[in-house]
Design a protein around this motif. Structure first.
Motif, PDB file in Angstrom:
ATOM      1  N   THR A 114      97.635 -13.340 -25.686  1.00  0.00           N
ATOM      2  CA  THR A 114      96.351 -13.033 -26.327  1.00  0.00           C
ATOM      3  C   THR A 114      95.186 -13.534 -25.502  1.00  0.00           C
ATOM      4  OG1 THR A 114      96.327 -15.131 -27.512  1.00  0.00           O
ATOM      5  CG2 THR A 114      97.230 -13.238 -28.694  1.00  0.00           C
ATOM      6  N   TRP A 115      94.015 -12.987 -25.828  1.00  0.00           N
ATOM      7  CA  TRP A 115      92.741 -13.644 -25.583  1.00  0.00           C
ATOM      8  C   TRP A 115      92.353 -14.121 -26.975  1.00  0.00           C
ATOM      9  CZ3 TRP A 115      90.314  -8.657 -23.089  1.00  0.00           C
ATOM     10  CH2 TRP A 115      90.982  -8.378 -21.884  1.00  0.00           C
ATOM     11  N   SER A 116      92.171 -15.402 -27.165  1.00  0.00           N
ATOM     12  CA  SER A 116      91.995 -15.833 -28.552  1.00  0.00           C
ATOM     13  C   SER A 116      90.932 -16.906 -28.673  1.00  0.00           C
ATOM     14  CB  SER A 116      93.320 -16.326 -29.121  1.00  0.00           C
ATOM     15  OG  SER A 116      93.822 -17.380 -28.343  1.00  0.00           O
ATOM     16  N   ILE A 145      87.426 -14.117 -18.052  1.00  0.00           N
ATOM     17  CA  ILE A 145      86.517 -12.970 -17.926  1.00  0.00           C
ATOM     18  C   ILE A 145      85.403 -13.141 -18.962  1.00  0.00           C
ATOM     19  CG2 ILE A 145      88.289 -11.372 -17.061  1.00  0.00           C
ATOM     20  CD1 ILE A 145      88.510 -10.272 -19.927  1.00  0.00           C
ATOM     21  N   PRO A 146      84.315 -12.385 -18.875  1.00  0.00           N
ATOM     22  CA  PRO A 146      83.248 -12.523 -19.881  1.00  0.00           C
ATOM     23  C   PRO A 146      83.734 -12.149 -21.287  1.00  0.00           C
ATOM     24  CG  PRO A 146      82.447 -11.346 -17.956  1.00  0.00           C
ATOM     25  CD  PRO A 146      83.948 -11.452 -17.796  1.00  0.00           C
ATOM     26  N   HIS A 147      83.240 -12.890 -22.261  1.00  0.00           N
ATOM     27  CA  HIS A 147      83.513 -12.591 -23.666  1.00  0.00           C
ATOM     28  C   HIS A 147      82.227 -12.809 -24.457  1.00  0.00           C
ATOM     29  CE1 HIS A 147      87.834 -12.154 -23.213  1.00  0.00           C
ATOM     30  NE2 HIS A 147      87.916 -13.326 -22.601  1.00  0.00           N
ATOM     31  N   SER A 148      82.292 -12.484 -25.757  1.00  0.00           N
ATOM     32  CA  SER A 148      81.116 -12.647 -26.610  1.00  0.00           C
ATOM     33  C   SER A 148      81.585 -12.820 -28.045  1.00  0.00           C
ATOM     34  CB  SER A 148      80.214 -11.413 -26.486  1.00  0.00           C
ATOM     35  OG  SER A 148      80.943 -10.256 -26.852  1.00  0.00           O
ATOM     36  N   HIS A 186      84.222 -11.007 -34.180  1.00  0.00           N
ATOM     37  CA  HIS A 186      85.083 -10.558 -33.077  1.00  0.00           C
ATOM     38  C   HIS A 186      84.327 -10.600 -31.773  1.00  0.00           C
ATOM     39  CE1 HIS A 186      83.163  -6.517 -32.687  1.00  0.00           C
ATOM     40  NE2 HIS A 186      82.926  -6.664 -33.974  1.00  0.00           N
ATOM     41  N   CYS A 187      85.059 -10.544 -30.701  1.00  0.00           N
ATOM     42  CA  CYS A 187      84.445 -10.380 -29.391  1.00  0.00           C
ATOM     43  C   CYS A 187      83.941  -8.948 -29.287  1.00  0.00           C
ATOM     44  CB  CYS A 187      85.473 -10.673 -28.291  1.00  0.00           C
ATOM     45  SG  CYS A 187      84.806 -10.393 -26.647  1.00  0.00           S
ATOM     46  N   GLY A 188      82.721  -8.806 -28.810  1.00  0.00           N
ATOM     47  CA  GLY A 188      82.128  -7.478 -28.713  1.00  0.00           C
ATOM     48  C   GLY A 188      81.943  -7.007 -27.290  1.00  0.00           C
ATOM     49  N   THR A 189      82.683  -7.622 -26.376  1.00  0.00           N
ATOM     50  CA  THR A 189      82.573  -7.248 -24.966  1.00  0.00           C
ATOM     51  C   THR A 189      83.379  -5.971 -24.712  1.00  0.00           C
ATOM     52  OG1 THR A 189      82.245  -9.551 -24.367  1.00  0.00           O
ATOM     53  CG2 THR A 189      82.969  -8.079 -22.609  1.00  0.00           C
ATOM     54  N   LYS A 190      82.843  -5.103 -23.878  1.00  0.00           N
ATOM     55  CA  LYS A 190      83.511  -3.824 -23.591  1.00  0.00           C
ATOM     56  C   LYS A 190      84.711  -4.011 -22.677  1.00  0.00           C
ATOM     57  CE  LYS A 190      79.369  -1.055 -24.138  1.00  0.00           C
ATOM     58  NZ  LYS A 190      78.269  -0.424 -23.418  1.00  0.00           N
ATOM     59  N   ALA A 194      89.978  -3.198 -26.503  1.00  0.00           N
ATOM     60  CA  ALA A 194      90.913  -4.089 -25.802  1.00  0.00           C
ATOM     61  C   ALA A 194      90.716  -5.543 -26.230  1.00  0.00           C
ATOM     62  CB  ALA A 194      90.729  -3.951 -24.290  1.00  0.00           C
ATOM     63  N   HIS A 195      89.465  -5.952 -26.406  1.00  0.00           N
ATOM     64  CA  HIS A 195      89.222  -7.363 -26.744  1.00  0.00           C
ATOM     65  C   HIS A 195      89.705  -7.681 -28.165  1.00  0.00           C
ATOM     66  CE1 HIS A 195      86.773  -8.837 -23.238  1.00  0.00           C
ATOM     67  NE2 HIS A 195      86.898  -7.541 -22.980  1.00  0.00           N
ATOM     68  N   ILE A 196      89.498  -6.756 -29.096  1.00  0.00           N
ATOM     69  CA  ILE A 196      90.005  -7.003 -30.453  1.00  0.00           C
ATOM     70  C   ILE A 196      91.529  -6.902 -30.463  1.00  0.00           C
ATOM     71  CG2 ILE A 196      90.030  -6.192 -32.847  1.00  0.00           C
ATOM     72  CD1 ILE A 196      87.142  -5.291 -32.495  1.00  0.00           C
ATOM     73  N   GLY A 199      93.415  -9.916 -29.657  1.00  0.00           N
ATOM     74  CA  GLY A 199      93.416 -11.070 -30.558  1.00  0.00           C
ATOM     75  C   GLY A 199      92.080 -11.744 -30.783  1.00  0.00           C
ATOM     76  N   MET A 200      90.985 -11.129 -30.313  1.00  0.00           N
ATOM     77  CA  MET A 200      89.692 -11.818 -30.394  1.00  0.00           C
ATOM     78  C   MET A 200      88.971 -11.472 -31.695  1.00  0.00           C
ATOM     79  SD  MET A 200      88.498 -11.735 -26.454  1.00  0.00           S
ATOM     80  CE  MET A 200      87.811 -13.350 -26.597  1.00  0.00           C
ATOM     81  N   TYR A 201      89.461 -12.036 -32.802  1.00  0.00           N
ATOM     82  CA  TYR A 201      88.837 -11.787 -34.101  1.00  0.00           C
ATOM     83  C   TYR A 201      89.155 -12.925 -35.053  1.00  0.00           C
ATOM     84  CZ  TYR A 201      93.620 -10.085 -34.652  1.00  0.00           C
ATOM     85  OH  TYR A 201      94.987  -9.983 -34.620  1.00  0.00           O
TER      86      TYR A 201
HETATM   87 CU   LIG Z   1      86.488 -10.803 -25.361  1.00  0.00          CU
END
Ligand SMILES: [Cu+2]
Length: 364
Positions: A114-116, A145-148, A186-190, A194-196, A199-201
């Motif tokens: 994951t990205w978490s 990598i960048p996240h948000s 959630h992460c809103g990076t494009k 893919a980011h959701i 696991g980014m939520y």
């Molecule tokens: Cu992200």
């Protein structure tokens, strides 16, 4: 006749060679992509993202594939604590989330890179605030990598508050939680899909004053997973083509298939249980239903500024939305809670509310 048979054999052979080549190229891609962060990189345009994913057809499903000792692993798994965390006093609530890449188990013996949030796996920590409190959110990017972070509970300019944070950097913003309900973050990076999907939520509960008192409160974050492999021999990563085709391998409550079947949530006869539900998706709604019970009070879409509907059988929780459901159960027993879109039950979006101590349900 013989000629046609021969031609058919040639055609069949050619197709086999084609399929074998397609499979081989998919494997080559996934081997190459695995060491990177999930095989999908941020900042790409849609077109660039397309080149970087599995586009071989047919898409391969790993649904239901678990390790051989699945039963023992499911019992040994520590379930995500669904208990709603307590409110905090004061006007200001400080939340600090750290993003990290983390390998987690999403079904017995099935691992996923994951990205978490917070080294916690998915979902990230549940934030619970009182309506009117100020939330000070600090995001630290411990990933590669960048996240948000996009808080659905906030009325705020997204280009400012939800902007990308570079690896190693932190960012703080504040908002007042004026709107009550159960919200996704959630992460809103494009590409957001893919980011959701990686696991980014998580969820933020904004509790209004004056809600009817209940005996138990549980948080369920529904989501689905799209796997590049079965995750048993080595962790799976995201198959973006399957995410686009909405072909999940697993659907879960709080990130692990069937975890509350093995480790039921509990209540006592006559008690009222409040389920705070958020569907993180990335794409699927959750059709929330408790078998053998009614949603006695149902705040659909988690609209808590209006009175709840009463005595509802099933309520849609839309992807990116929430719902709040009070369920009073008089009789001892095992009451499954599900997404009543039953493919999702098959893929793991089911749990049990164990009311009292029904016969035959003792774990030991
Ligand atoms: Cu992200």
């Amino acid at each position: 006749m013989r000629g046609i048979g021969f031609a058919g054999a040639i055609l069949a052979t050619a197709m086999l060679v084609f399929v074998a080549a397609a499979v081989a190229s998919e494997r080559a891609f996934s081997d190459e992509a695995t060491p990177a962060a999930g095989g999908v990189h941020t900042g790409m345009t849609g077109a660039a993202a397309t080149e970087d994913v599995n586009v071989a057809l047919p898409l391969e499903s790993f649904a239901g594939e678990v390790a051989e000792n699945a039963e023992a692993l499911a019992k040994a798994h520590t379930p995500y604590d669904a208990t709603l965390p307590p409110l905090q006093p004061g006007n200001l609530v400080k939340v600090h989330l750290t993003l990290k890449n983390m390998t987690v188990e999403i079904a017995p013996g099935v691992k996923y890179d994951t990205w978490s949030f917070d080294g916690h796996g998915a979902p990230g920590p549940i934030v619970h605030v009182r309506q009117g409190q100020i939330v000070e959110m600090t995001l630290t990017n411990g990933g590669t990598i960048p996240h948000s972070i996009d808080f659905h509970a906030a009325r705020i300019a997204p280009n400012v508050a939800f902007r990308d944070v570079l690896p190693g950097k932190s960012f703080t913003f504040r908002f007042t939680a004026n709107d009550p309900g159960a919200f996704m973050y959630h992460c809103g990076t494009k590409p957001v899909l893919a980011h959701i999907a990686n696991g980014m939520y998580g969820a933020i509960i904004v509790e209004p004053a004056g809600l009817p008192k209940v005996d138990r409160e549980y948080m369920l974050v529904a989501s689905e997973w799209y796997l590049s492999g079965n995750g048993i021999d080595k962790p799976a990563t995201l198959d973006l083509a399957k995410a686009r085709a909405v072909m999940p391998d697993w659907t879960t409550f709080n990130g692990y298939a069937n975890q509350y079947v093995t480790h039921p949530l509990t209540a006592k006869p006559g008690e009222t249980t409040r389920f705070w539900v958020v569907a993180a998706g990335p794409t699927l709604d959750t059709n929330f239903h408790v078998v053998g019970a009614m949603l006695d009070r149902a705040w659909l879409n988690a609209d808590m500024s209006s009175p709840p509907q009463i005595n509802v059988q099933t309520a849609i929780v839309p992807a990116g939305g929430g719902g709040v459901f009070d369920v009073k159960i008089e009789d001892e027993g095992l009451y499954p809670f599900v997404s009543h879109a039953f493919a999702h039950v098959d893929l793991g979006q089911v749990g049990l509310l164990k009311v009292g101590n029904p016969k035959g349900s003792m774990s030991h």
